[in-house]
Structures are given as structure tokens and as C-alpha cells.
Scaffold this motif. Sequence first.
Motif, short mmCIF file in Angstrom:
data_model
loop_
_atom_site.label_atom_id
_atom_site.label_comp_id
_atom_site.label_asym_id
_atom_site.label_seq_id
_atom_site.Cartn_x
_atom_site.Cartn_y
_atom_site.Cartn_z
N ASN A 178 1.28 -1.31 0.03
CA ASN A 178 -0.07 0.00 0.18
C ASN A 178 0.93 1.72 -0.17
O ASN A 178 0.59 1.87 0.61
CB ASN A 178 -1.41 -0.12 0.98
N PRO A 179 1.56 1.16 -1.05
CA PRO A 179 2.58 2.42 -1.08
C PRO A 179 1.35 3.95 -1.22
O PRO A 179 1.99 5.23 -0.94
CB PRO A 179 3.49 2.22 -2.66
N ALA A 180 0.84 4.30 -1.53
CA ALA A 180 -0.67 5.61 -0.89
C ALA A 180 -0.59 5.83 -0.15
O ALA A 180 -1.32 7.28 0.63
CB ALA A 180 -1.56 5.12 -2.74
N GLN A 181 -0.39 4.91 1.26
CA GLN A 181 -0.51 5.26 2.81
C GLN A 181 0.07 6.27 2.70
O GLN A 181 0.28 7.34 3.68
CB GLN A 181 -0.36 4.53 3.73
N ILE A 182 1.31 6.76 2.46
CA ILE A 182 1.97 8.24 2.71
C ILE A 182 2.42 8.62 1.33
O ILE A 182 1.77 8.45 0.61
CB ILE A 182 3.88 7.51 2.72
N ARG A 183 2.48 10.45 1.82
CA ARG A 183 2.96 11.54 1.68
C ARG A 183 4.12 11.11 0.74
O ARG A 183 5.63 10.74 0.83
CB ARG A 183 2.52 12.47 2.12
#
Length: 178
Positions: A132-137
Motif C-alpha cells: 500500500n504505497p499510497a498511504q504515505i505522502r
Amino acid sequence: MDYRFPAHTRAALTTALAGLDNIHDAAELVFWSNPATDDLQRLGIGAFAQLPPAFTHLLALTSLHTTVLDTGFSGYLRTRRAELPWATRGLRAAGMPRLAAAAILTAHDISPSSPDDPLDRFWEDEHQTLANPAQIRRPTGTRADDPDEIYDINEPEDFEQRVLDYIRAHPDDFVRAD
């Protein structure tokens, strides 16, 4: 061996921790100036497995904080990569799951693909974070994949306060109950 302070020191330690404004002074108080930890101080990261959770988290997070301030997150990964599992657990415990995820994703992205990677087990345990790389800015532009920028953009401004609040909430990890 129990490396925590004796029970009769609880009030004094609690008061001392309440008066601190940075995590390095807290680590000095509970670890570096604690005579019971003299033998552990020579072990470095080997000491982490022998300490209660908040104790370990404080040490891992002070190491992370110091190294990031001195050389950036990429410097941390070059010199203290083996501490990453403890640091990320500490970040989560102190209420910084996004920064933990950023550290994991960034470290994984720049890690060499090697069958001898000592963090292989860690990557397996973190499969949900890695998926889930989209969880970070992420920063934009040419620095979008820069480990230092990714870490910085995800680090909360109150990093040290969160760590201090966390350790103050866990006195049993620093003082025996007897």
C-alpha cells in the motif's frame, strides 16, 4: 536481568521525565545514566532485544532522530539499517504510523535485492505496508523518490513530543513494580 529502575524511584523518574523537552535527554535519563545498563551500552543494537518495549522504542527513535538530523534518512539507512524494525515499531507505538510506513517503503525501495538481506524477514512481516504505497505522502518533481524528502514530508512537526508522551505513558517499562 531487569534493567529498570527500582520501584522507589518511580515518582522521581516520572517527575524528571515530565520536565524534559527532548528525547535525547530522556534516553540519557533512562538508559545512558542508568548504572544497571552499563553492560548493555556496549552491545549497541544487541541490547534492544533485552529491554522492555518503550525502553527499546526510545533508544531506537533517538538513534533515528539523531542520524536523520545529522545525515538524513538515507544516512540512517547507510549506517543503521539494522535498527529499522525497532525504529518502525517505535514510530507506530508513538502514534506515527505514516512515518513508519514511509520509512519501510523508502528503505525497501532502495534496498539491494539480495538473498542475504538480513531484513528479508522484516520485509515479509511488512507485506501489507509494502502493498500500500499510497498511504504515505510523496514530494513532487525531481525529488519524488528521494529517501530524505519522503521521510521529511511524512515526519510530523511534533515528533519529539509524541515520543515523550509515549514514554511518559509507559513508566512500567522504566521502573520495576516491586
